[in-house]
Structures are given as C-alpha cells and as structure tokens.
Design a protein around this motif. Structure first.
Motif, PDB file in Angstrom:
ATOM      1  N   ARG A 196       0.823  -1.190   0.000  1.00 37.18           N
ATOM      2  CA  ARG A 196       0.000   0.000   0.000  1.00 37.18           C
ATOM      3  C   ARG A 196       0.869   1.256   0.000  1.00 37.18           C
ATOM      4  N   PRO A 197       0.449   2.273  -0.742  1.00 41.13           N
ATOM      5  CA  PRO A 197       1.136   3.554  -0.597  1.00 41.13           C
ATOM      6  C   PRO A 197       1.027   4.045   0.840  1.00 41.13           C
ATOM      7  N   GLN A 198       2.064   4.703   1.341  1.00 41.30           N
ATOM      8  CA  GLN A 198       2.087   5.101   2.736  1.00 41.30           C
ATOM      9  C   GLN A 198       0.959   6.050   3.089  1.00 41.30           C
ATOM     10  N   GLU A 199       0.493   6.857   2.127  1.00 41.87           N
ATOM     11  CA  GLU A 199      -0.533   7.834   2.446  1.00 41.87           C
ATOM     12  C   GLU A 199      -1.922   7.228   2.556  1.00 41.87           C
ATOM     13  N   GLN A 200      -2.099   5.974   2.180  1.00 45.13           N
ATOM     14  CA  GLN A 200      -3.414   5.357   2.242  1.00 45.13           C
ATOM     15  C   GLN A 200      -3.844   5.102   3.679  1.00 45.13           C
ATOM     16  N   GLN A 201      -5.102   5.411   3.961  1.00 44.34           N
ATOM     17  CA  GLN A 201      -5.697   5.082   5.239  1.00 44.34           C
ATOM     18  C   GLN A 201      -6.393   3.723   5.118  1.00 44.34           C
ATOM     19  N   VAL A 202      -6.496   3.028   6.223  1.00 41.18           N
ATOM     20  CA  VAL A 202      -7.119   1.714   6.234  1.00 41.18           C
ATOM     21  C   VAL A 202      -8.552   1.833   6.756  1.00 41.18           C
ATOM     22  N   VAL A 203      -9.483   1.243   6.025  1.00 44.15           N
ATOM     23  CA  VAL A 203     -10.861   1.113   6.486  1.00 44.15           C
ATOM     24  C   VAL A 203     -11.151  -0.372   6.650  1.00 44.15           C
ATOM     25  N   GLU A 204     -11.408  -0.778   7.876  1.00 42.66           N
ATOM     26  CA  GLU A 204     -11.734  -2.178   8.137  1.00 42.66           C
ATOM     27  C   GLU A 204     -13.229  -2.389   7.935  1.00 42.66           C
ATOM     28  N   ILE A 205     -13.560  -3.418   7.164  1.00 46.91           N
ATOM     29  CA  ILE A 205     -14.968  -3.739   6.938  1.00 46.91           C
ATOM     30  C   ILE A 205     -15.219  -5.171   7.382  1.00 46.91           C
ATOM     31  N   TYR A 206     -16.471  -5.450   7.720  1.00 47.01           N
ATOM     32  CA  TYR A 206     -16.843  -6.742   8.286  1.00 47.01           C
ATOM     33  C   TYR A 206     -17.896  -7.414   7.399  1.00 47.01           C
ATOM     34  N   PRO A 207     -17.987  -8.728   7.493  1.00 52.86           N
ATOM     35  CA  PRO A 207     -18.948  -9.450   6.652  1.00 52.86           C
ATOM     36  C   PRO A 207     -20.386  -9.002   6.897  1.00 52.86           C
ATOM     37  N   LEU A 208     -21.158  -8.987   5.846  1.00 53.36           N
ATOM     38  CA  LEU A 208     -22.564  -8.610   5.939  1.00 53.36           C
ATOM     39  C   LEU A 208     -23.315  -9.503   6.922  1.00 53.36           C
ATOM     40  N   SER A 209     -22.881 -10.747   7.056  1.00 49.71           N
ATOM     41  CA  SER A 209     -23.553 -11.695   7.941  1.00 49.71           C
ATOM     42  C   SER A 209     -23.462 -11.297   9.412  1.00 49.71           C
ATOM     43  N   ARG A 210     -22.560 -10.374   9.767  1.00 43.81           N
ATOM     44  CA  ARG A 210     -22.440  -9.932  11.152  1.00 43.81           C
ATOM     45  C   ARG A 210     -23.523  -8.918  11.534  1.00 43.81           C
ATOM     46  N   TYR A 211     -24.257  -8.401  10.557  1.00 48.88           N
ATOM     47  CA  TYR A 211     -25.249  -7.368  10.816  1.00 48.88           C
ATOM     48  C   TYR A 211     -26.653  -7.957  10.720  1.00 48.88           C
ATOM     49  N   TYR A 212     -27.574  -7.361  11.431  1.00 47.52           N
ATOM     50  CA  TYR A 212     -28.960  -7.815  11.345  1.00 47.52           C
ATOM     51  C   TYR A 212     -29.851  -6.640  10.953  1.00 47.52           C
ATOM     52  N   PHE A 213     -30.984  -6.968  10.354  1.00 46.13           N
ATOM     53  CA  PHE A 213     -31.792  -5.952   9.675  1.00 46.13           C
ATOM     54  C   PHE A 213     -33.256  -6.097  10.057  1.00 46.13           C
ATOM     55  N   GLY A 214     -33.918  -4.967  10.185  1.00 50.73           N
ATOM     56  CA  GLY A 214     -35.330  -4.955  10.514  1.00 50.73           C
ATOM     57  C   GLY A 214     -36.012  -3.749   9.901  1.00 50.73           C
ATOM     58  N   ALA A 215     -37.303  -3.617  10.179  1.00 45.97           N
ATOM     59  CA  ALA A 215     -38.093  -2.528   9.597  1.00 45.97           C
ATOM     60  C   ALA A 215     -38.855  -1.809  10.711  1.00 45.97           C
ATOM     61  N   LYS A 216     -39.175  -0.567  10.462  1.00 41.17           N
ATOM     62  CA  LYS A 216     -39.957   0.227  11.397  1.00 41.17           C
ATOM     63  C   LYS A 216     -40.939   1.077  10.610  1.00 41.17           C
ATOM     64  N   ASP A 217     -41.970   1.533  11.302  1.00 46.98           N
ATOM     65  CA  ASP A 217     -42.932   2.423  10.667  1.00 46.98           C
ATOM     66  C   ASP A 217     -42.305   3.798  10.469  1.00 46.98           C
ATOM     67  N   ALA A 218     -42.531   4.367   9.320  1.00 46.82           N
ATOM     68  CA  ALA A 218     -42.012   5.706   9.047  1.00 46.82           C
ATOM     69  C   ALA A 218     -42.785   6.733   9.860  1.00 46.82           C
ATOM     70  N   ARG A 219     -42.093   7.805  10.221  1.00 45.98           N
ATOM     71  CA  ARG A 219     -42.774   8.872  10.943  1.00 45.98           C
ATOM     72  C   ARG A 219     -43.834   9.503  10.040  1.00 45.98           C
ATOM     73  N   PRO A 220     -45.060   9.665  10.549  1.00 46.44           N
ATOM     74  CA  PRO A 220     -46.122  10.210   9.694  1.00 46.44           C
ATOM     75  C   PRO A 220     -45.844  11.648   9.289  1.00 46.44           C
ATOM     76  N   ARG A 221     -46.140  11.934   8.033  1.00 47.31           N
ATOM     77  CA  ARG A 221     -46.010  13.298   7.529  1.00 47.31           C
ATOM     78  C   ARG A 221     -47.303  13.697   6.846  1.00 47.31           C
ATOM     79  N   PRO A 222     -47.616  14.988   6.847  1.00 47.97           N
ATOM     80  CA  PRO A 222     -48.836  15.426   6.173  1.00 47.97           C
ATOM     81  C   PRO A 222     -48.800  15.074   4.688  1.00 47.97           C
ATOM     82  N   ALA A 223     -49.927  14.600   4.190  1.00 43.06           N
ATOM     83  CA  ALA A 223     -50.018  14.261   2.771  1.00 43.06           C
ATOM     84  C   ALA A 223     -50.109  15.545   1.949  1.00 43.06           C
TER      85      ALA A 223
END
Length: 221
Positions: free
Chosen positions: A19-46
């Motif tokens: 790696r070039p010395q000026e590069q910063q490292v970003v560590e990323i993790y497998p998608l399987s380590r995260y969990y996902f869900g849904a919520k109701d959106a905040r109501p807004r005037p139509a």
C-alpha cells in the motif's frame, strides 16, 4: 423489507506492504455480522407538491437560511470477498446514500449522526448510536435549484444553492439496521456502481473513485 446481497468478481486485495504510505485503512466486516429490521415511518402530512411548488419552497428556504447543505454516509460491508456499499432504495427505483439535509446552524458531524439514526436505527432518532464518522471524501454543488450536481463549484456559480458532502462511516463489528418500511436497504458492490450514473446517479456512481486514498481490509475474526 429485504436486503439484496449481490456478489461480483473483483481483483485480489492489495497486501499491506504494497500500500502507498498515504493510504488510510478502512476495516470492513462481513454482511452476515449485521442484522436488519423494519420500522414504521414517521407520519407526515399528505401534500401533493408540483414541480413549481417545490421550486418556490426551495427558493423560500434559500432566502431564509441560505445555502442548503446535505450530508451522506458511505457505509461499507463485505460480501463474497468484495466491498459493498449500503444504499437506500426508494419505491424500487431511485437510490440514496443514508443521510439528508442539515438543519439551520447544524454542524456536519452532528447532523449526519442524526440522519443516520433516523434512517438506520430503531430507537430515539436524536441519539447518535455510536456512529463513527470519518473524513469528508467529496463535495458536490448545485449552482441552481434544479441543475445537476457537480463535483466542484462551477466558476459562474456566484451563489450556489446546495452543497452535498460525503463522509466515510466506519462500522463496528456488528450492529442492527432498522429501516423505515417505505425504504429498502441494499448491499451493492462497488464494482457495480462504478461509473453507472444512469442507474445510481452521478454522486453514488462516483463513490469508488472517492475511495482511492483508502485501503479496504476485510476482517473476518
């Protein structure tokens, strides 16, 4: 609300010694380590807003508050050995990086934490939920309310109307993402969005180029 997992072929990762010395490292993790869900959106005037109505609203906001500033986060995960970016999809069509517009006098980091919590967390949206905001990697400008964004301020733009800033967000090893039901959270490979402005728009399609100064390391342990 589903999470789309897309795998692509990519070249081998760059070894640490190469790696070039000026590069910063970003560590990323497998998608399987995260969990996902849904919520109701905040109501807004139509409200049925026409293009003319929107233009008037933007002009009124500019007159009252000046330059409109939006902040968005670039969140990376690993899937099938390759880096993917998390995108929100609206109505199975347009794509967005998580984030949004700052409030009057709101600071960039504070506002981005608020927006990430609102879009991606299930508890109090005003908490920062431990978001680790890194550096700003790109800025885009609109010289007028309806013009396309440019990755630089056009020389003839005396009073730009909008500034859009992108920040790297370093994710922890594991966390939950809770998204409003009207949105989908997708993991999209960087190679798929690269230069693909027709599908993802000019800002998202330019993200891979903005990450040139970073070395992405996959952490599996």
């Amino acid at each position: 609300m589903g999470l789309e997992m897309v795998a692509v072929q990519a070249g081998p990762a760059v070894a640490a010694a190469e790696r070039p010395q000026e590069q910063q490292v970003v560590e990323i993790y497998p998608l399987s380590r995260y969990y996902f869900g849904a919520k109701d959106a905040r109501p807004r005037p139509a409200v049925c807003e026409t293009a003319a109505d929107r233009a008037l609203r933007l002009k009124a906001n500019f007159a009252a508050h000046g330059l409109r500033t939006c902040v968005h986060g670039v969140l990376l995960v690993e899937l099938s050995g390759h880096p993917h970016v998390l995108l929100l999809q609206v109505r199975n069509s347009s794509f967005l990086l998580p984030g949004g517009r700052l409030g009057p006098a709101e600071q960039d980091i504070q506002g981005l934490k608020r927006k990430l919590s609102s879009k991606l967390s299930g508890a109090d949206p005003n908490e920062d939920h431990d978001w680790q905001i890194g550096e700003c990697i790109g800025m885009w400008w609109r010289s007028d309310f309806e013009t396309p964004p440019f990755p630089y301020l056009p020389p003839n733009a005396r009073a730009p109307k909008e500034c859009i800033k992108l920040f790297v967000v370093r994710l922890p090893m594991s966390r939950g993402f809770i998204v409003p039901r009207k949105l989908k959270l997708l993991a999209v490979p960087l190679s798929q969005i690269h230069g693909n402005a027709q599908v993802y728009g000019p800002i998202i399609s330019g993200v891979p180029n903005l990450l040139y100064k970073f070395s992405v390391d996959v952490v599996r342990d």
